[in-house]
Motif scaffolding. Structure first.
Motif, short mmCIF file in Angstrom:
data_model
loop_
_atom_site.label_atom_id
_atom_site.label_comp_id
_atom_site.label_asym_id
_atom_site.label_seq_id
_atom_site.Cartn_x
_atom_site.Cartn_y
_atom_site.Cartn_z
N CYS A 1 0.83 -1.22 0.00
CA CYS A 1 0.00 0.00 0.00
C CYS A 1 0.86 1.27 0.00
CB CYS A 1 -0.92 0.02 1.21
SG CYS A 1 -2.34 -1.06 1.07
N SER A 2 2.04 1.18 0.60
CA SER A 2 2.91 2.36 0.72
C SER A 2 3.81 2.53 -0.50
CB SER A 2 3.79 2.24 1.98
OG SER A 2 4.69 1.14 1.84
N THR A 3 3.66 1.67 -1.50
CA THR A 3 4.47 1.72 -2.72
C THR A 3 3.55 2.00 -3.91
OG1 THR A 3 4.26 -0.59 -3.44
CG2 THR A 3 5.85 -0.12 -1.68
N THR A 4 4.15 2.06 -5.09
CA THR A 4 3.37 2.20 -6.33
C THR A 4 3.37 0.88 -7.12
OG1 THR A 4 5.32 3.00 -7.53
CG2 THR A 4 3.90 4.65 -6.51
N LEU A 5 3.84 -0.19 -6.50
CA LEU A 5 3.99 -1.46 -7.19
C LEU A 5 2.66 -2.10 -7.57
CD1 LEU A 5 6.77 -2.97 -4.91
CD2 LEU A 5 7.07 -2.41 -7.33
N LEU A 6 2.66 -2.78 -8.72
CA LEU A 6 1.58 -3.69 -9.07
C LEU A 6 1.86 -5.02 -8.40
CD1 LEU A 6 1.48 -2.87 -12.90
CD2 LEU A 6 -0.07 -2.00 -11.14
N LEU A 7 0.84 -5.87 -8.30
CA LEU A 7 1.04 -7.16 -7.65
C LEU A 7 0.29 -8.25 -8.40
CD1 LEU A 7 2.14 -8.86 -5.28
CD2 LEU A 7 0.06 -8.27 -4.01
N ASN A 8 1.02 -9.27 -8.83
CA ASN A 8 0.41 -10.46 -9.42
C ASN A 8 0.39 -11.55 -8.35
OD1 ASN A 8 0.09 -11.94 -12.48
ND2 ASN A 8 0.54 -13.27 -10.76
N ILE A 9 -0.82 -11.98 -8.01
CA ILE A 9 -0.99 -13.04 -7.01
C ILE A 9 -1.35 -14.32 -7.76
CG2 ILE A 9 -2.29 -13.85 -5.01
CD1 ILE A 9 -2.90 -10.89 -4.37
N GLU A 10 -0.43 -15.29 -7.72
CA GLU A 10 -0.72 -16.58 -8.35
C GLU A 10 -1.32 -17.52 -7.30
OE1 GLU A 10 1.35 -20.49 -10.42
OE2 GLU A 10 2.47 -18.60 -10.43
N LEU A 11 -2.49 -18.02 -7.60
CA LEU A 11 -3.14 -18.97 -6.71
C LEU A 11 -2.62 -20.37 -7.01
CD1 LEU A 11 -4.96 -16.43 -6.61
CD2 LEU A 11 -6.92 -17.95 -6.32
N LYS A 12 -1.97 -20.99 -6.03
CA LYS A 12 -1.38 -22.31 -6.21
C LYS A 12 -2.40 -23.38 -5.78
CE LYS A 12 2.25 -23.03 -7.30
NZ LYS A 12 2.85 -23.24 -8.63
N ASN A 13 -3.36 -23.60 -6.66
CA ASN A 13 -4.45 -24.51 -6.31
C ASN A 13 -4.72 -25.54 -7.41
OD1 ASN A 13 -5.41 -22.68 -8.16
ND2 ASN A 13 -7.12 -21.95 -6.92
N SER A 14 -3.68 -25.92 -8.12
CA SER A 14 -3.84 -26.96 -9.15
C SER A 14 -3.70 -28.36 -8.55
CB SER A 14 -2.80 -26.77 -10.26
OG SER A 14 -3.01 -25.56 -10.94
N LEU A 15 -2.76 -28.53 -7.63
CA LEU A 15 -2.53 -29.83 -7.01
C LEU A 15 -3.45 -30.06 -5.82
CD1 LEU A 15 -0.80 -32.42 -6.95
CD2 LEU A 15 0.84 -31.20 -5.51
N ILE A 16 -3.63 -29.02 -5.03
CA ILE A 16 -4.48 -29.10 -3.84
C ILE A 16 -5.63 -28.11 -3.99
CG2 ILE A 16 -4.59 -28.73 -1.34
CD1 ILE A 16 -1.54 -29.46 -1.37
N ALA A 17 -6.84 -28.60 -3.83
CA ALA A 17 -8.03 -27.73 -3.98
C ALA A 17 -8.30 -27.01 -2.66
CB ALA A 17 -9.23 -28.56 -4.40
#
Length: 244
Positions: A100-116
């Motif tokens: 929040c204190s930066t100007t960065l973008l964020l890509n959140i990868e959901l690791k839910n292929s092996l475990i649901a």
């Protein structure tokens, strides 16, 4: 201009998916950060790539079998033990509070292929909304059903589809999935493909771009962004490519 996302933070020079790797990505001027999330036994959103802690910590076992407090006992310094003392597995909330204190973008990868992880999508979206970061987030996964769910839960948060092999008629597939972007393995990316993507207004962000000749090629193609373990190198190359 092609954006530079620091893959798992500055993972080529710092312990991946740790706060110091994320701090380094900001320090060297990355445009964004990419990280991976899973759920602990007690339902906390933890930032770690593998489904087990074996490779990146001094422990062994499945992420899903430990509470967050138990996960904090392990050192995630990975292969950088000679440079850093202790690094902990962070919570997604810790990253969001900082970003929040930066100007960065964020890509959140959901690791839910092996475990649901049945509640992962909703928990991640709730956390993003709590910090008001909807317009700076990209959600991605190799689990395209998960991305369809994210789209239905949060139409205002960007989604992207990760994949390894070339897709047949990707533009039709993206429309059906109502996704905003494609995150392909770099070997499937060609200049005509990038031109088509621009025509269909689909963002292309290939992974993982670590070799300098490959960085140069992707910048030349004009992809929307690259994921790299070496954001500082990528930024230097991108700046040197600027025409006077």
């Amino acid at each position: 201009m092609t954006k530079i996302f620091a893959h798992r933070g500055s993972a080529g020079t710092h312990p991946e998916n740790t706060m110091i790797a994320f701090y380094e990505a900001e320090r060297v001027g990355a445009d964004g950060i990419e990280l991976d999330v899973q759920l602990s036994k007690d339902g906390q959103i933890v930032v770690i790539h593998d489904e087990t802690i074996d490779r990146t910590t001094d422990g062994t076992g499945w992420v899903k079998d430990f509470t967050y407090r138990e996960l904090q006992q392990f050192n995630a310094v990975y292969k950088f033990a000679d440079q850093y003392d202790v690094c902990r597995i962070p919570l997604l909330e810790e990253v969001l509070a900082w970003i929040c204190s930066t100007t960065l973008l964020l890509n959140i990868e959901l690791k839910n292929s092996l475990i649901a992880y049945e509640t992962l999508e909703q928990k991640v979206i709730d956390m993003i909304r709590h910090y008001g970061l909807e317009d700076r987030i990209i959600l991605s996964s190799f689990n395209h059903n998960s991305m369809a769910l994210c789209r239905s839960l949060a139409p205002n948060i960007e989604t992207a589809l990760l994949y390894m092999e070339s897709l047949y008629d990707p533009w039709k597939y993206v429309r059906v999935m109502r996704a905003d972007g494609l995150h392909p393995y770099h070997r499937t990316v060609t200049e005509p493909f990038v031109r088509q993507a621009r025509h269909y207004q689909i963002a292309i962000r290939p992974f993982t771009i670590n070799q300098e000749p490959l960085m140069e090629k992707m910048f030349q193609y004009g992809v929307d962004a690259i994921f790299t373990d070496y954001p500082r190198n990528a930024k230097n190359i991108r700046e040197n490519k600027k025409t006077p």
